[in-house]
Design an enzyme around this catalytic site. Sequence first.
Site, mmCIF file in Angstrom:
data_model
loop_
_atom_site.group_PDB
_atom_site.id
_atom_site.type_symbol
_atom_site.label_atom_id
_atom_site.label_comp_id
_atom_site.label_asym_id
_atom_site.label_seq_id
_atom_site.Cartn_x
_atom_site.Cartn_y
_atom_site.Cartn_z
ATOM 1 N N CYS A 115 0.857 -1.220 -0.126
ATOM 2 C CA CYS A 115 0.044 0.033 -0.029
ATOM 3 C C CYS A 115 1.045 1.358 0.123
ATOM 4 O O CYS A 115 0.814 2.012 -0.826
ATOM 5 C CB CYS A 115 -1.078 0.072 1.164
ATOM 6 S SG CYS A 115 -2.317 -1.316 1.273
ATOM 7 N N GLU B 82 4.117 1.066 2.113
ATOM 8 C CA GLU B 82 5.099 0.821 3.081
ATOM 9 C C GLU B 82 6.480 0.751 2.564
ATOM 10 O O GLU B 82 6.870 0.321 1.653
ATOM 11 C CB GLU B 82 4.781 -0.568 3.655
ATOM 12 C CG GLU B 82 3.422 -1.055 4.195
ATOM 13 C CD GLU B 82 2.469 -1.636 3.071
ATOM 14 O OE1 GLU B 82 1.745 -0.858 2.345
ATOM 15 O OE2 GLU B 82 2.683 -2.794 2.931
#
Lengths: 792, 279
Positions: A435, A437
Amino acid sequence: MAEPIAIWQPSENLSPRIKKLRDEYMDAESRPYFRNESIPYTTGTPWDSVLTEHELAIAPDVIPRLKGFAESALAFAKKLTLPENFFDQPVIIRHAIFFREALKIHPTYILEGDLIVGAHHATLLSNCLNEPESKEWREKEDYFMDLVSHYIKTGVANCGATQGHLIPGHKMALEKGLVGIEKEATALLKNTENQEKKNFLNALLISIDGAKIFSRRYANKVKEIAEDEPDTERRRELMEIAEICERVPYYPPRSFHEALQSVWFTHALIMFAESYPGPGTSYGRFDQYMYPYYKKDIEAGNLTIEKAKELLQSFNLRHNYAYDAFGTSGGKNGINAGFGQLITLSGQGLKGEDLTNDLTTLILDVNMEMNLLEPKLNVRIHANTPDWFLDRLIEDISKTQGCPFLLNFDSMSIKALEKAGLSHEDAVDYGVVGCLENTAQGKDRSGTVDVNINLAKAVELALNQGKDMQYGDQIGVKTPDPTTFETFDAFKQAYFTQTQKIIQLAVEAYNISDALRGVYEPVPFLSMLMEGCMENGRDVNMGGTVYNFITVEGVGFATAADSVIAIKKLVYEDKKISMAELVEALKTDFQDKDRLRQMLLKAPKYGNDDDYADDLAREISRFWAMEVPKHTSPVTGRRYRAGYLSWNYFINMGPTTASTPDGRVRGQFLSNAIAPVQGMDKSGPTAAFHSVTKLGFDVIPNGASYTVTFNPATLRDKEHRMKFAALLRAYEEMGGTALQTNIISIDTLKEAQKNPEDYENLMVRITGYNAYFTSIGKSLQEEVIARTQQAL
Amino acid sequence: MKGCPMRCIWCHNPEGINPQFQIMWIENKCKTCGQCVENCPNEAITATDDGLITDPKKCRVCGQCIEACLYNAREISGRSITVEEAVNTVKRDMIFYKKSGGGITISGGEPCLQWEFTRDFLKCCKALEIHTALDTCGFIKTEILEKILDFTDLVLYDLKLADKSLHRKYTGVDFDLVVDNAERISRLQIPMWIRIPIIPGYTDTPENIRDLAAIINGLKSVERVALLPYHRLGETKYKGLGIRYPLEKGLQSPSKEKMEELLKILTDKINPSVTATCS
């Protein structure tokens, strides 16, 4: 009535072949001839297992179905023909052999008109264990799953060693080719006497063999099809593809087309080897390492921009078939929108220079035209991001309701990664996984969503002597009766004690799955792509690569912070509510306690640039974030680090978290990642940005997800777009790390709920990922609607 | 800033008219539970078929009804703030002003009514190198306005009706001072953005636009002119304050075509160096 807005659609300018391929993908029901459903392969022993539950323990929705799913998968599994001495081999060699043998028979399928081949990659591979190993594995696995199920039931945490969620060393693999890796492994093999290292290196060589066999099977298949192809142009194209498959990924690619096919094969084979269409198996800085191939071809006149686009479109489509494997088992909250095969774009170089290139913008163009969920794009913003590029990004955002990509901000991301232990060079060259990270490219197992803890649960435990309010289970530490806390600090200490306990519980549970995976589930094919594994002679799952982090993602942060803030203000400072009264109200979910609840709702809230609230929020954030890296997984040596990403857990943990002192009633979702509680950031976007960045993300190396919803009027013209650009530049300077935007009015969302058929293409940002609004569950839809709309 | 010398009958910020604190009732949050009626020490609140009406004559704005309300359906319009507090608040967003080239706007009501605050506040902002904008109706003694203009980078200036008798009728004040002040600002070469509210049946005639354009053409520091369409968002606020809505109920916003037509008239007439828009 919603104002009519132009919902993001696929472009009308897609070439006929790409349009056809896209339509074919979208219409999953009418393509029974091809679905990328997981094919199970077994050793054929009665004790075999093709599905490892701990890999799915972070998807609470699917856990109840796993046992049944595992049984039926095994029943349908194809038995591979294995060498007679198979079970005499070390576990890692068995995995390599199994991988190779599966690749010998795995179906090859070429979609009509396709340019990047290798569509089918979803598998469920045997764990390759012998009977005693299997027994031990099963026992530990069951123990682990019971433990995690208990934590999920009580809303404490979820965790499990999961596949994907890392960036393999694509750049290295392209430059060396597997042949280069093969040479190095062979040389190392000659110079080592250590049996474990030998096993590991032999496993790599076997895996390379498997990959070579698979790509050449594709070459043959494409040739076969070419022979029957009446269209001469397509026949020529197929022959070219066949030639490419003969070469890559074994030999280094010579052209852009070869490079694309090579990275796709590598990506697909990782997912194949990891038995899953791997969520979060990400590419890192794709526009950087692919650029030399692109540039060379364009300059030599071997490639037109139109052709490059078609290749990229074909490449993009490949990734979306990951959803086929989960088509029937997606969770009720749009779980099936969260694969996150992320591509990182743009960003700075070592001297702070901007690295945007022609391929960066071409990839953005392709994404705009395709209107698909995968691969997901992430754009790195930094101090020297050029104005023209930022303006272009914002224009894309304005045309797409905000969700074509997410933004990561370099200065704080780099700072936090360095602080966690990355070298300066690796930190500057970070890529983004899943997402949002942040992680090192090609040298970290990362495991970015492997542990998810409920920060709000610690409030419940502190107010109930460590017991779950619903079930009465003693989960936490038996802290004193809350009515005996004479000062706020005494309560705060209890909250911190429970927070420590929750981290400890989650970490200790995860360690079990990490050790299980390290010992029993090596992935030699992936390990060869991770720097350091070969030199260390250790699998990536055993901590063999350079950096070995496990991320603990904090869920429900603002719910927790606002709860502690309300207690400080109303119970201890203003003394308007007694602790006994508060606890009683929480236990009865504010029944007949409307007045009390309204007082709590009116207390100071994080998200309004109010130092009273924000200072405490910062203290809470830093406390848990600095607690996390004190833990290391003992068997693999992987170290824990903190992150803020709530995936869908802020929904799932709603019913399992008691009513909270911020005025939230049990069942209502928790706050999302680092966003303020839904609807409580009432002081405008600049105030919210201040509050969020005050938390201090230097201790959050994973990065912190912040999803903001803006009214479409915010981007209505050039002047407003420039204001938005200023907001982004300020967020970079203030120390934000990740930002996702929704540019949509509440009216439009409500319309879409009522008339889903008119809004099938409407994508929204959930947290680090986007999803088709009409396909996500009602509860998630409501959450998106409840978010505060900001305007500039 | 609360308080305004004009009484424009289309005013959409009625809480800005009265310089005193007022209780605002928020109809859509109200569950008509009656807690506020019970808790009002001055018996100022009456439950009627048309909602909970606060009698401004009886209300002492003590805030007890707000305390009593469970649903955040009542609030006080207005709060006291010192120059220092206001400056500290705007200072927080310095980074956004820097990145965007933006700054602060002081508005109301009419900020020039509390002119000492406005002057001091803008002076402090200038000292911090924050760009300052003054949003004014222009009906203020020129010598007072000038004290504020010393610290003003941009003036947002409203012109409503060019016809003097209509101006007096619908805004309650004379137009001459408004025009004089505009000319004064122009002579001081402070950039101006003119806004014209388009109120159907009142200000939306072609000759009004043409006449206002002629006035604007005499103001050399004008950079932009915007036509602002009437909207009905103010209506519920009147009800919330217990004041009669001065415009006829059901008056519709001007159509897009109407706005475009008026914009065309304006564009034709206005100096070409001035940007004319509808918002």
